[in-house]
Motif scaffolding. Structure first.
Motif, mmCIF file in Angstrom:
data_model
loop_
_atom_site.group_PDB
_atom_site.id
_atom_site.type_symbol
_atom_site.label_atom_id
_atom_site.label_comp_id
_atom_site.label_asym_id
_atom_site.label_seq_id
_atom_site.Cartn_x
_atom_site.Cartn_y
_atom_site.Cartn_z
ATOM 1 N N GLU A 1 10.291 1.862 -3.603
ATOM 2 C CA GLU A 1 10.395 3.022 -2.720
ATOM 3 C C GLU A 1 9.020 3.422 -2.190
ATOM 4 O O GLU A 1 7.980 2.930 -2.645
ATOM 5 C CB GLU A 1 11.018 4.201 -3.484
ATOM 6 N N GLY A 2 9.022 4.377 -1.261
ATOM 7 C CA GLY A 2 7.761 4.856 -0.705
ATOM 8 C C GLY A 2 6.897 5.578 -1.719
ATOM 9 O O GLY A 2 5.673 5.648 -1.571
ATOM 10 N N ASN A 3 7.536 6.096 -2.791
ATOM 11 C CA ASN A 3 6.779 6.805 -3.823
ATOM 12 C C ASN A 3 6.564 5.971 -5.080
ATOM 13 O O ASN A 3 6.173 6.497 -6.123
ATOM 14 C CB ASN A 3 7.481 8.116 -4.189
ATOM 15 N N THR A 4 6.826 4.683 -4.999
ATOM 16 C CA THR A 4 6.615 3.815 -6.156
ATOM 17 C C THR A 4 5.147 3.783 -6.530
ATOM 18 O O THR A 4 4.263 3.698 -5.670
ATOM 19 C CB THR A 4 7.108 2.388 -5.860
ATOM 20 N N SER A 5 4.860 3.861 -7.826
ATOM 21 C CA SER A 5 3.473 3.909 -8.299
ATOM 22 C C SER A 5 3.368 3.232 -9.651
ATOM 23 O O SER A 5 4.303 3.282 -10.463
ATOM 24 C CB SER A 5 3.011 5.364 -8.413
ATOM 25 N N ASP B 1 4.050 5.500 -12.742
ATOM 26 C CA ASP B 1 5.398 5.936 -13.097
ATOM 27 C C ASP B 1 6.246 4.723 -13.453
ATOM 28 O O ASP B 1 6.602 3.927 -12.594
ATOM 29 C CB ASP B 1 6.018 6.703 -11.913
ATOM 30 N N SER C 1 9.596 4.147 -11.415
ATOM 31 C CA SER C 1 9.591 4.249 -9.951
ATOM 32 C C SER C 1 9.982 2.956 -9.248
ATOM 33 O O SER C 1 10.012 2.904 -8.026
ATOM 34 C CB SER C 1 8.225 4.724 -9.440
ATOM 35 N N GLN D 1 0.862 -1.174 0.000
ATOM 36 C CA GLN D 1 0.000 0.000 0.000
ATOM 37 C C GLN D 1 0.899 1.224 0.000
ATOM 38 O O GLN D 1 1.486 1.591 1.015
ATOM 39 C CB GLN D 1 -0.917 -0.002 1.225
ATOM 40 N N LEU D 2 1.035 1.867 -1.150
ATOM 41 C CA LEU D 2 1.941 2.997 -1.315
ATOM 42 C C LEU D 2 1.183 4.173 -1.925
ATOM 43 O O LEU D 2 0.456 4.000 -2.918
ATOM 44 C CB LEU D 2 3.110 2.619 -2.231
ATOM 45 N N ASN D 3 1.336 5.360 -1.360
ATOM 46 C CA ASN D 3 0.668 6.553 -1.904
ATOM 47 C C ASN D 3 -0.823 6.331 -2.089
ATOM 48 O O ASN D 3 -1.421 6.788 -3.055
ATOM 49 C CB ASN D 3 1.284 6.940 -3.264
ATOM 50 N N GLU D 4 -1.394 5.590 -1.163
ATOM 51 C CA GLU D 4 -2.811 5.227 -1.237
ATOM 52 C C GLU D 4 -3.118 4.372 -2.462
ATOM 53 O O GLU D 4 -4.275 4.211 -2.846
ATOM 54 C CB GLU D 4 -3.703 6.478 -1.226
ATOM 55 N N ASP D 5 -2.082 3.850 -3.092
ATOM 56 C CA ASP D 5 -2.238 2.952 -4.236
ATOM 57 C C ASP D 5 -1.846 1.541 -3.822
ATOM 58 O O ASP D 5 -0.989 1.341 -2.961
ATOM 59 C CB ASP D 5 -1.334 3.376 -5.402
#
Length: 258
Positions: free
Chosen positions: A212-216, A219, A222, A118-122
């Motif tokens: 990473e914490g911003n993996t999406s 992108d 990422s 669960q990253l960036n609400e994704d």
């Protein structure tokens, strides 16, 4: 999160020991094994016990599945009668030397491992398989038609799919968000082989995947996928073959990486 992924050791203890020595310098957070611990060399029990000793989450490869059930079929797609004859020697030899406790371990290995982030609400789904989500011995080569590979990943709900079986490493990024929709990038990663490479490079191969914490999924850049090649005592592994009932051709394969 740095995740090490390795596969297709195929009873090659010198390669596995060199892999662990290399891995111990990499500062990874998790390690997963994608199967085919046994077959084609003389150390199947030792390889199983090294994996067990480190408590590494492991899935079954097609060879593990067959040997775990004491089958005379490994699910290998041999193309010629010569290859099939050699393969039968390997299956018979592995079944003969496999010990009961180690065989039972192979028999109870899971088919897949799924990890949901669960990253960036994704949501980001990592799926680990041996051949494909559909079949343990399905070959997903690099030249697989994009639509076919996307369909497999979408049906399995896999944003990152890691697999082995072909012994030929690659990383493909696919976009399943076309046709006017937002981009949704999916990563198909063949992690190569630790103990029986087939890409012309006799060195062992594995992957370190960085999330990473911003993996999406929006992108494509990422996540980081690093293919690591390491040297090992190929000659020791090749001589192990030559001093056993296994076909000498398997030793040549190790020396030349085919």
């Amino acid at each position: 999160m740095r995740i090490a992924l390795f596969s297709d050791i195929h009873a090659n203890l010198p390669a596995l020991e060199a892999f662990f020595a290399d891995l111990d310098q990499r500062n990874v957070d998790m390690t997963y094994c994608l199967g085919d611990l046994v077959g084609y060399n003389i150390w199947p029990n030792e390889v199983v016990n090294e994996i067990k000793k480190r408590n590494i989450p492991t899935i079954a490869g097609n060879y593990d599945f067959g040997i775990g059930r004491m089958s005379n079929e490994c699910g290998c797609a041999y193309k010629t009668d010569h290859d099939k004859s050699n393969g039968n020697v390997s299956i018979s030899f592995t079944n003969e030397i496999m010990k009961p406790t180690e065989r039972q371990y192979l028999r109870t290995l899971p088919a897949h491992i799924r990890v949901e982030y669960q990253l960036n609400e994704d949501k980001l789904n990592l799926l680990l398989v041996h051949g494909s989500p559909r079949k343990i011995n399905e070959y997903l080569f690099e030249d697989r038609e994009e639509k076919s590979l996307l369909r497999i990943m979408e049906h399995a709900d896999a944003d990152i799919m890691c697999f082995g079986h072909t012994h030929k490493p690659y990383h493909r990024v696919l976009n399943s968000g076309l046709d006017g929709g937002n981009s949704h990038f999916r990563h198909a990663i063949n992690i190569g082989s630790v103990g029986k490479p087939k890409d012309g490079d006799p060195r062992g191969c594995y992957v370190v995947l960085t999330i990473e914490g911003n993996t999406s999924v929006l992108d494509r850049n990422s996540i980081q996928v690093e293919f690591i090649r390491f040297e090992y005592d190929v000659e020791k592994a090749a001589k192990g073959v030559e001093e056993s009932p296994l076909p000498n051709e398997y030793a040549d394969m190790l020396r030349k990486g085919y």
